[in-house]
Enzyme design. Structure first.
Site, short mmCIF file in Angstrom:
data_model
loop_
_atom_site.label_atom_id
_atom_site.label_comp_id
_atom_site.label_asym_id
_atom_site.label_seq_id
_atom_site.Cartn_x
_atom_site.Cartn_y
_atom_site.Cartn_z
N ASP A 54 -6.07 -9.54 -0.05
CA ASP A 54 -6.32 -8.19 0.29
C ASP A 54 -7.92 -7.78 -0.06
O ASP A 54 -8.19 -7.64 -1.09
CB ASP A 54 -5.38 -7.38 -0.70
CG ASP A 54 -5.23 -5.87 -0.64
OD1 ASP A 54 -4.04 -5.39 -0.42
OD2 ASP A 54 -6.26 -5.23 -0.49
N ARG A 76 -2.08 1.03 4.23
CA ARG A 76 -1.07 0.55 5.24
C ARG A 76 0.08 0.48 4.29
O ARG A 76 0.24 -0.24 3.15
CB ARG A 76 -1.60 -0.80 5.65
CG ARG A 76 -1.00 -1.56 6.67
CD ARG A 76 -1.52 -2.84 7.14
NE ARG A 76 -1.41 -3.79 6.20
CZ ARG A 76 -1.35 -5.17 6.35
NH1 ARG A 76 -1.64 -5.50 7.64
NH2 ARG A 76 -1.11 -5.98 5.53
N THR A 112 6.37 -1.35 6.38
CA THR A 112 6.38 -1.04 7.77
C THR A 112 5.13 -1.28 8.34
O THR A 112 5.01 -1.62 9.59
CB THR A 112 6.53 0.63 7.88
OG1 THR A 112 5.35 1.20 7.69
CG2 THR A 112 7.62 1.38 7.22
N ASP A 155 -8.26 -4.75 -2.74
CA ASP A 155 -7.72 -5.37 -4.14
C ASP A 155 -9.03 -6.29 -4.64
O ASP A 155 -9.33 -6.27 -6.00
CB ASP A 155 -6.68 -6.19 -4.20
CG ASP A 155 -5.20 -5.08 -4.39
OD1 ASP A 155 -5.61 -3.84 -4.70
OD2 ASP A 155 -4.35 -5.66 -3.98
O1 LIG Z 1 -5.00 -3.55 10.48
P1 LIG Z 1 -3.89 -3.06 9.73
O2 LIG Z 1 -2.77 -3.86 9.86
O3 LIG Z 1 -3.83 -1.58 9.49
O4 LIG Z 1 -4.63 -3.67 8.15
C1 LIG Z 1 -5.89 -3.31 7.71
C2 LIG Z 1 -5.86 -2.25 6.74
O5 LIG Z 1 -5.38 -2.77 5.50
C3 LIG Z 1 -6.42 -2.73 4.38
O6 LIG Z 1 -6.36 -1.71 3.78
P2 LIG Z 1 -5.17 -1.30 2.80
O7 LIG Z 1 -3.79 -0.47 3.23
O8 LIG Z 1 -4.83 -2.40 1.90
O9 LIG Z 1 -5.77 -0.16 1.72
P3 LIG Z 1 -7.00 -0.35 0.84
O10 LIG Z 1 -8.33 -0.51 1.40
O11 LIG Z 1 -6.68 0.98 0.01
O12 LIG Z 1 -6.63 -1.62 -0.27
C4 LIG Z 1 -7.58 -2.83 5.16
O13 LIG Z 1 -8.63 -2.45 4.27
C5 LIG Z 1 -7.38 -2.18 6.35
O14 LIG Z 1 -7.66 -0.67 6.23
O1 LIG Z 2 -5.29 -10.00 5.30
C1 LIG Z 2 -5.24 -8.61 5.15
C2 LIG Z 2 -4.74 -7.81 5.99
C3 LIG Z 2 -4.75 -6.48 6.06
N1 LIG Z 2 -5.47 -5.90 4.81
C4 LIG Z 2 -5.93 -6.83 3.73
O2 LIG Z 2 -6.71 -6.15 2.85
N2 LIG Z 2 -5.83 -8.02 4.13
MG LIG Z 3 -5.73 -3.25 0.38
#
Ligand SMILES: O=P(O)(O)OC[C@H]1O[C@H](OP(=O)(O)OP(=O)(O)O)[C@H](O)[C@@H]1O
Ligand SMILES: O=c1cc[nH]c(=O)[nH]1
Ligand SMILES: [Mg+2]
Length: 211
Positions: free
Chosen positions: A202, A106, A110, A205
């Site tokens: 997150d 994400r 944006t 993370d």
């Molecule tokens: O519903 P949304 O607003 O799209 O947010 C949710 C997304 O955000 C996080 O991923 P992230 O972008 O942090 O990637 P990662 O899993 O690599 O940390 C989470 O694991 C989802 O995939």
């Molecule tokens: O709270 C949140 C939202 C999006 N992605 C995450 O990992 N945590």
């Molecule tokens: Mg993430």
């Protein structure tokens, strides 16, 4: 809330483990372990209504008619990275499942999903896909993942997440009314950075220790 189409899995063990995950002092090792355990318990609930059929078998004692799974074979599809944390718990229960991977992150500004990887089993059109990601926040990533899978021929899908925000469920329901959503909890709202409140932070993370 009442107009959201969502299955909330309220099992006490899941809720207890989720509370441990929410705590900010919970470290990566315990966080991963808890997500693993919850994913297995959620998969147990999600598969509760899988169809069965009768087959004839022979035990060491006698012939009999017994149940066997009759529905589509399963593929688990984690949305990278955080979805990876849900795979082991599920394949412990469904060891014959294939695994596809969707790489999406994400964009921090944006909040739009950015695609970077997709590798699916060849027969995704014949399988029930269990698309998994711990977080459904704005819904952008889950919506895009399901879109990608539909374009590649997927016909049957379930989306399973640990935590969700009402905003994300609403958006997902509107775009993919045909895909059932399972979650352990619908939290209160999203903050100005698109994080679920109170949430777990997150997820990626915390799983991988990249904070
Ligand atoms: O519903 P949304 O607003 O799209 O947010 C949710 C997304 O955000 C996080 O991923 P992230 O972008 O942090 O990637 P990662 O899993 O690599 O940390 C989470 O694991 C989802 O995939
Ligand atoms: O709270 C949140 C939202 C999006 N992605 C995450 O990992 N945590
Ligand atoms: Mg993430």
């Amino acid at each position: 809330m009442s107009d959201l189409k969502v299955n909330i899995i309220k099992h006490p063990l899941i809720q207890h483990k989720l509370t441990l995950m929410r705590k900010k002092e919970t470290g990566a090792k315990d966080f991963r372990q808890l997500l693993d355990e919850i994913s297995m318990l959620m998969a147990y609930e999600v598969t509760r209504d899988f169809p069965t059929k009768d087959i004839e078998i022979e035990t060491p004692v006698a012939k009999c008619v017994a149940k066997t799974l009759a529905g589509k074979k399963v593929a688990v599809v984690p949305i990278l990275r955080a979805g990876l944390g849900m795979v082991n718990g599920i394949i412990n229960l469904i060891p014959a499942a294939k695994i596809g991977h969707i790489g999406l992150y994400r964009d921090e500004k944006t909040l739009e999903p950015v695609e970077y990887f997709c590798k699916m089993p060849k027969d995704i059109d014949e399988r029930l896909l269990l698309v998994v990601d711990p977080m459904l926040a704005t819904g952008g990533s889950a919506i895009e993942a399901v879109e990608m899978l539909k374009k590649r021929g997927a016909k049957s899908m379930i989306f399973m997440c640990l935590l969700s925000a009402p905003e994300g469920i609403k958006a997902f329901n509107e775009r993919h009314p045909d895909i059932p959503v399972y979650t352990a909890c619908v939290d209160d709202h999203l903050n100005e950075h698109g994080y679920i409140v109170p949430g777990i932070g997150d997820a990626g993370d915390r799983i991988f220790g990249t904070i």
